[in-house]
Scaffold this motif. Sequence first.
Motif, short mmCIF file in Angstrom:
data_model
loop_
_atom_site.label_atom_id
_atom_site.label_comp_id
_atom_site.label_asym_id
_atom_site.label_seq_id
_atom_site.Cartn_x
_atom_site.Cartn_y
_atom_site.Cartn_z
N LEU A 24 0.84 -1.20 0.00
CA LEU A 24 0.00 0.00 0.00
C LEU A 24 0.87 1.25 0.00
CD1 LEU A 24 -2.60 1.66 0.45
CD2 LEU A 24 -2.36 1.20 2.88
N LEU B 41 1.35 4.13 -2.87
CA LEU B 41 0.91 5.48 -2.53
C LEU B 41 2.05 6.48 -2.74
CD1 LEU B 41 -1.73 6.57 -1.50
CD2 LEU B 41 -1.04 6.02 0.82
N ASP C 238 -0.22 5.33 9.43
CA ASP C 238 -1.23 4.35 9.76
C ASP C 238 -1.38 4.35 11.29
OD1 ASP C 238 -1.49 0.71 9.49
OD2 ASP C 238 -3.05 2.25 9.59
N THR D 294 -6.26 5.13 8.44
CA THR D 294 -6.50 3.91 9.20
C THR D 294 -7.65 3.09 8.66
OG1 THR D 294 -6.90 3.06 11.42
CG2 THR D 294 -8.07 5.06 10.81
N GLY D 295 -7.65 1.83 8.94
CA GLY D 295 -8.78 0.97 8.61
C GLY D 295 -9.77 0.92 9.75
N VAL E 157 -10.11 7.42 6.70
CA VAL E 157 -10.35 5.98 6.81
C VAL E 157 -10.08 5.32 5.46
CG1 VAL E 157 -12.06 4.22 7.39
CG2 VAL E 157 -12.08 6.40 8.61
N LYS E 158 -9.30 4.24 5.50
CA LYS E 158 -8.98 3.49 4.26
C LYS E 158 -10.22 2.76 3.78
CE LYS E 158 -4.55 1.96 6.13
NZ LYS E 158 -3.81 0.76 6.56
N PRO E 159 -10.30 2.51 2.46
CA PRO E 159 -9.42 3.05 1.41
C PRO E 159 -9.76 4.50 1.12
CG PRO E 159 -11.13 1.66 0.43
CD PRO E 159 -11.32 1.62 1.91
N VAL E 160 -8.75 5.29 0.87
CA VAL E 160 -8.98 6.72 0.65
C VAL E 160 -8.61 7.05 -0.79
CG1 VAL E 160 -6.67 7.43 1.44
CG2 VAL E 160 -8.57 9.01 1.60
N ARG E 161 -9.41 7.85 -1.43
CA ARG E 161 -9.13 8.24 -2.82
C ARG E 161 -7.91 9.15 -2.84
NH1 ARG E 161 -13.93 10.98 -3.84
NH2 ARG E 161 -12.87 11.92 -5.58
N ILE E 162 -7.09 8.99 -3.86
CA ILE E 162 -5.85 9.76 -3.94
C ILE E 162 -6.14 11.26 -3.99
CG2 ILE E 162 -5.65 9.69 -6.47
CD1 ILE E 162 -2.69 9.21 -4.08
#
Lengths: 121, 216
Positions: free
Chosen positions: A12, A16, A51, A79-80, A99-104
């Motif tokens: 990940l 990123l 994270d 974070t998840g 909060v994951k998943p996060v858009r770029i």
Amino acid sequence: MRILLVDDEVELVSALAERLSFRGFDADYAASAEDALSLAEKNVYALAVLDVKMPRMSGLELREKLEALRPGMRYIFLTGHGSEDDFAAGSRAAESYLVKPVRIEVLVAEIRAALGMPEEP
Amino acid sequence: MSREPDELGCEALAFFGRISASVSHELKNVLAVTQESAGLLEDLARLAEQGQPLTPERLVRCAVRIQDQVKRGDAIVRNLNAFAHSFDFPRKEVVLGEVLELMATLCVRLAAQKNVGIRVEAQGAPITLTTCPFLFENLLFRCLEAAIAAASSGEIVIAAQADAETARVTITCPAAPAADFPGEQARLLAAALSAQASCDAGGAAIVITMPRRPAP
């Protein structure tokens, strides 16, 4: 501006870092808190994306150590976890808590805002 | 008429919540890696449109990464499914080794937070016992949680033995569990299962003994 990404999910954080470099950021990454501290000793980072839950040392603990090492760094937590306690703790300790998943696009906007950069056109 | 909260029920729900939260966190990571890998493919395609060279190996790496995360996610969901089906029957014959493997897998992330590994020792012939699978898993979880809490590194090893009447699970710990082990929750669960959970004399292991068949 140089930024540091820290997440124990190395696939990940490496993807990123590469995507952020395509968008004009000088991004280093670390897959552990210990490696992050080693990098921070050698380099000056304007911001760190951390994270929250990592083995051995949490993102919150890492933030404290980084702040002692490099006062004035900005922080974004990624974070998840979505618990309210985590959100409250993370929000107090950082500029953003995502909060994951996060858009770029969202992450880039948060990074630019944290660093006081103008919004992208 | 008010009803007192059912302690065992509350404990079971708390256990279910802990496992669900851990699994959901892992799945979030799977989704995040998948998203970033797919996003990277998109970025590389756009850069190629602008004339940047693109090697097939880079594309393959991204694709393999996505496939690996799908496999990882599938394994996580399979384990969650097995766990969710633990309460299909209040009493059932289970293969002890399979239950131990499931709980070890579900606790791997919790253990990794403390830099601790978990391993189930291979058995000889499968050991079966008739019990309430969900409560048994709950008891195992509380014991593993105690072993993890006491450790700061090392490996937890889970082994099973049995004779005709009794099954025995030994959880070897890198450090002795807290002095108050087994604690309220583990005692409650052990009582419900007609089992015993305790530390061995040296504190180096948690031992669970239970009947292989419930009393008539």
